[in-house]
Design an enzyme around this catalytic site. Sequence first.
Site, PDB file in Angstrom:
ATOM      1  N   THR A  49       1.499 -29.550   9.291  1.00  0.00           N
ATOM      2  CA  THR A  49       2.905 -29.851   9.574  1.00  0.00           C
ATOM      3  C   THR A  49       3.757 -29.301   8.434  1.00  0.00           C
ATOM      4  O   THR A  49       3.236 -28.576   7.569  1.00  0.00           O
ATOM      5  CB  THR A  49       3.092 -31.360   9.850  1.00  0.00           C
ATOM      6  OG1 THR A  49       4.452 -31.577  10.231  1.00  0.00           O
ATOM      7  CG2 THR A  49       2.760 -32.239   8.652  1.00  0.00           C
TER       8      THR A  49
ATOM      9  N   LYS B 173       3.060 -24.625   8.338  1.00  0.00           N
ATOM     10  CA  LYS B 173       2.693 -23.959   9.592  1.00  0.00           C
ATOM     11  C   LYS B 173       2.768 -22.431   9.516  1.00  0.00           C
ATOM     12  O   LYS B 173       1.953 -21.740  10.101  1.00  0.00           O
ATOM     13  CB  LYS B 173       3.599 -24.434  10.731  1.00  0.00           C
ATOM     14  CG  LYS B 173       3.340 -25.876  11.152  1.00  0.00           C
ATOM     15  CD  LYS B 173       4.216 -26.190  12.357  1.00  0.00           C
ATOM     16  CE  LYS B 173       4.111 -27.651  12.731  1.00  0.00           C
ATOM     17  NZ  LYS B 173       4.880 -27.949  13.944  1.00  0.00           N
TER      18      LYS B 173
ATOM     19  N   ASP C 161       2.132 -26.533  19.966  1.00  0.00           N
ATOM     20  CA  ASP C 161       3.469 -27.117  20.119  1.00  0.00           C
ATOM     21  C   ASP C 161       4.147 -26.698  21.433  1.00  0.00           C
ATOM     22  O   ASP C 161       4.775 -27.520  22.098  1.00  0.00           O
ATOM     23  CB  ASP C 161       4.379 -26.716  18.948  1.00  0.00           C
ATOM     24  CG  ASP C 161       4.096 -27.528  17.684  1.00  0.00           C
ATOM     25  OD1 ASP C 161       3.513 -28.621  17.791  1.00  0.00           O
ATOM     26  OD2 ASP C 161       4.464 -27.054  16.586  1.00  0.00           O
TER      27      ASP C 161
HETATM   28  P1  NDP Z   1      11.728 -25.146  10.516  1.00  0.00           P
HETATM   29  O1  NDP Z   1      12.094 -25.444   9.117  1.00  0.00           O
HETATM   30  O2  NDP Z   1      10.795 -24.047  10.823  1.00  0.00           O
HETATM   31  O3  NDP Z   1      13.095 -24.822  11.344  1.00  0.00           O
HETATM   32  C1  NDP Z   1      14.226 -25.622  11.212  1.00  0.00           C
HETATM   33  C2  NDP Z   1      15.321 -25.150  12.159  1.00  0.00           C
HETATM   34  O4  NDP Z   1      16.371 -26.110  12.106  1.00  0.00           O
HETATM   35  C3  NDP Z   1      15.926 -23.802  11.794  1.00  0.00           C
HETATM   36  O5  NDP Z   1      16.313 -23.153  12.979  1.00  0.00           O
HETATM   37  C4  NDP Z   1      17.164 -24.204  10.972  1.00  0.00           C
HETATM   38  O6  NDP Z   1      18.227 -23.272  11.073  1.00  0.00           O
HETATM   39  C5  NDP Z   1      17.574 -25.474  11.685  1.00  0.00           C
HETATM   40  N1  NDP Z   1      18.310 -26.375  10.805  1.00  0.00           N
HETATM   41  C6  NDP Z   1      17.839 -26.989   9.675  1.00  0.00           C
HETATM   42  N2  NDP Z   1      18.809 -27.760   9.144  1.00  0.00           N
HETATM   43  C7  NDP Z   1      19.907 -27.609   9.933  1.00  0.00           C
HETATM   44  C8  NDP Z   1      21.217 -28.132   9.899  1.00  0.00           C
HETATM   45  N3  NDP Z   1      21.617 -28.983   8.935  1.00  0.00           N
HETATM   46  N4  NDP Z   1      22.102 -27.777  10.871  1.00  0.00           N
HETATM   47  C9  NDP Z   1      21.718 -26.925  11.856  1.00  0.00           C
HETATM   48  N5  NDP Z   1      20.481 -26.383  11.939  1.00  0.00           N
HETATM   49  C10 NDP Z   1      19.591 -26.729  10.991  1.00  0.00           C
HETATM   50  O7  NDP Z   1      11.229 -26.548  11.120  1.00  0.00           O
HETATM   51  P2  NDP Z   1      10.288 -26.778  12.397  1.00  0.00           P
HETATM   52  O8  NDP Z   1      10.709 -25.871  13.468  1.00  0.00           O
HETATM   53  O9  NDP Z   1       8.866 -26.787  11.982  1.00  0.00           O
HETATM   54  O10 NDP Z   1      10.644 -28.297  12.773  1.00  0.00           O
HETATM   55  C11 NDP Z   1      11.900 -28.648  13.324  1.00  0.00           C
HETATM   56  C12 NDP Z   1      11.829 -30.068  13.867  1.00  0.00           C
HETATM   57  O11 NDP Z   1      10.979 -30.112  14.999  1.00  0.00           O
HETATM   58  C13 NDP Z   1      11.230 -31.066  12.868  1.00  0.00           C
HETATM   59  O12 NDP Z   1      12.265 -31.829  12.334  1.00  0.00           O
HETATM   60  C14 NDP Z   1      10.305 -31.937  13.677  1.00  0.00           C
HETATM   61  O13 NDP Z   1      10.838 -33.243  13.778  1.00  0.00           O
HETATM   62  C15 NDP Z   1      10.310 -31.349  15.061  1.00  0.00           C
HETATM   63  N6  NDP Z   1       8.942 -31.148  15.586  1.00  0.00           N
HETATM   64  C16 NDP Z   1       8.456 -32.073  16.470  1.00  0.00           C
HETATM   65  C17 NDP Z   1       7.205 -31.939  17.020  1.00  0.00           C
HETATM   66  C18 NDP Z   1       6.711 -32.957  17.988  1.00  0.00           C
HETATM   67  O14 NDP Z   1       5.524 -32.928  18.319  1.00  0.00           O
HETATM   68  N7  NDP Z   1       7.527 -33.840  18.475  1.00  0.00           N
HETATM   69  C19 NDP Z   1       6.340 -30.783  16.674  1.00  0.00           C
HETATM   70  C20 NDP Z   1       6.954 -29.872  15.738  1.00  0.00           C
HETATM   71  C21 NDP Z   1       8.198 -30.063  15.216  1.00  0.00           C
HETATM   72  P3  NDP Z   1      18.357 -21.999  10.063  1.00  0.00           P
HETATM   73  O15 NDP Z   1      17.539 -20.912  10.694  1.00  0.00           O
HETATM   74  O16 NDP Z   1      19.811 -21.695  10.065  1.00  0.00           O
HETATM   75  O17 NDP Z   1      17.822 -22.452   8.731  1.00  0.00           O
END
Ligand code: NDP
Length: 295
Positions: A74, A78, A114
């Site tokens: 996690t 990843k 996922d």
């Molecule tokens: P990453 O760090 O890879 O991606 C985060 C994304 O969120 C990016 O697109 C980023 O945008 C955006 N982001 C971050 N902060 C902000 C903000 N303040 N305002 C707007 N956009 C924002 O994280 P993951 O993709 O690995 O995880 C994302 C979420 O998915 C986690 O919080 C987790 O809770 C959830 N998740 C749930 C799972 C489940 O089984 N339920 C499985 C996997 C994940 P930018 O590109 O501009 O930085």
Amino acid sequence: MFSDLRSWSESESPIRLGIFGSPVAHSLSPQMQNAALKQCKIDMEYARFEIAPNELRDALNLVRELNFVGINLTVPHKIAAIELMDGVDNSARRIGAVNTVKIEKGKSHGFNTDGRGFSRAIREEFSVDLRDMRVLVLGAGGAARAIAMQCAKENCERLVIVNRTVEKGKKLVEELHDFFAGPKVLGPVPRLQAIPWEESAIRFQVGNIDLIANATPLGLNRADASPIPARLLAPHLMIYDTIYSDKRTPFVSAALEAGARGANGLSMLLHQGALAFEIWFEREAPLDVMRKALL
Ligand code: NDP
């Protein structure tokens, strides 16, 4: 801490599975996977390991040596893990992230469950298939990429990526271009597009969207505002928040306020975990027991 893994390895408990993350204390995977192991009478335990980014390589080497069956990854591992695998399946390679590692004969193989977990969650929550959906995804990180790739593979009607850093959304759309080459929806809106995270751009999309998935961390903190305010949502929408909680997340609350349906990420957590179990043991996962363990 990495030292956890060293001492765990000397413990009498047959720990052969686990999750690497930082922070990882909040992870619900151990309770879900341990319930499954018990139900299937598999004499192993699944543990959580706080692993810092600079410890990931050594930690993966150690679990290979210790004959672990597998590992979940996690935040923040990843993406980094992909380069550390002996082999990576095509779908994880395309997503660019690994959330499930299978160890066989001392070799590590990376998978990503996922996207398929999301697809099963949507079917369970809303009784619909992605192929019938016009989908808007918030985010372009690891989870968003897995969700977007799955929507593309299942030939969804439309896909719109909304990301804070719009260039990242555009890059993802370019990668998915071939999946959306054919005409499917009639009307003025493109089948595939990246848009900026702006109120007017989102408002314009809502009439041509059925499902919105939040794949950003917005809402992890209960004091966070909903990633999209209720006033921009509409009753026909299905709202899926990948953030999981035993209470309503801000996005689910906004959905209900707007008269829309909403569900949080517990069902995705369940299904991605069940798919990981199936990869490790090549047998069906006891879904009901795993679901109960999450409640
Ligand atoms: P990453 O760090 O890879 O991606 C985060 C994304 O969120 C990016 O697109 C980023 O945008 C955006 N982001 C971050 N902060 C902000 C903000 N303040 N305002 C707007 N956009 C924002 O994280 P993951 O993709 O690995 O995880 C994302 C979420 O998915 C986690 O919080 C987790 O809770 C959830 N998740 C749930 C799972 C489940 O089984 N339920 C499985 C996997 C994940 P930018 O590109 O501009 O930085």
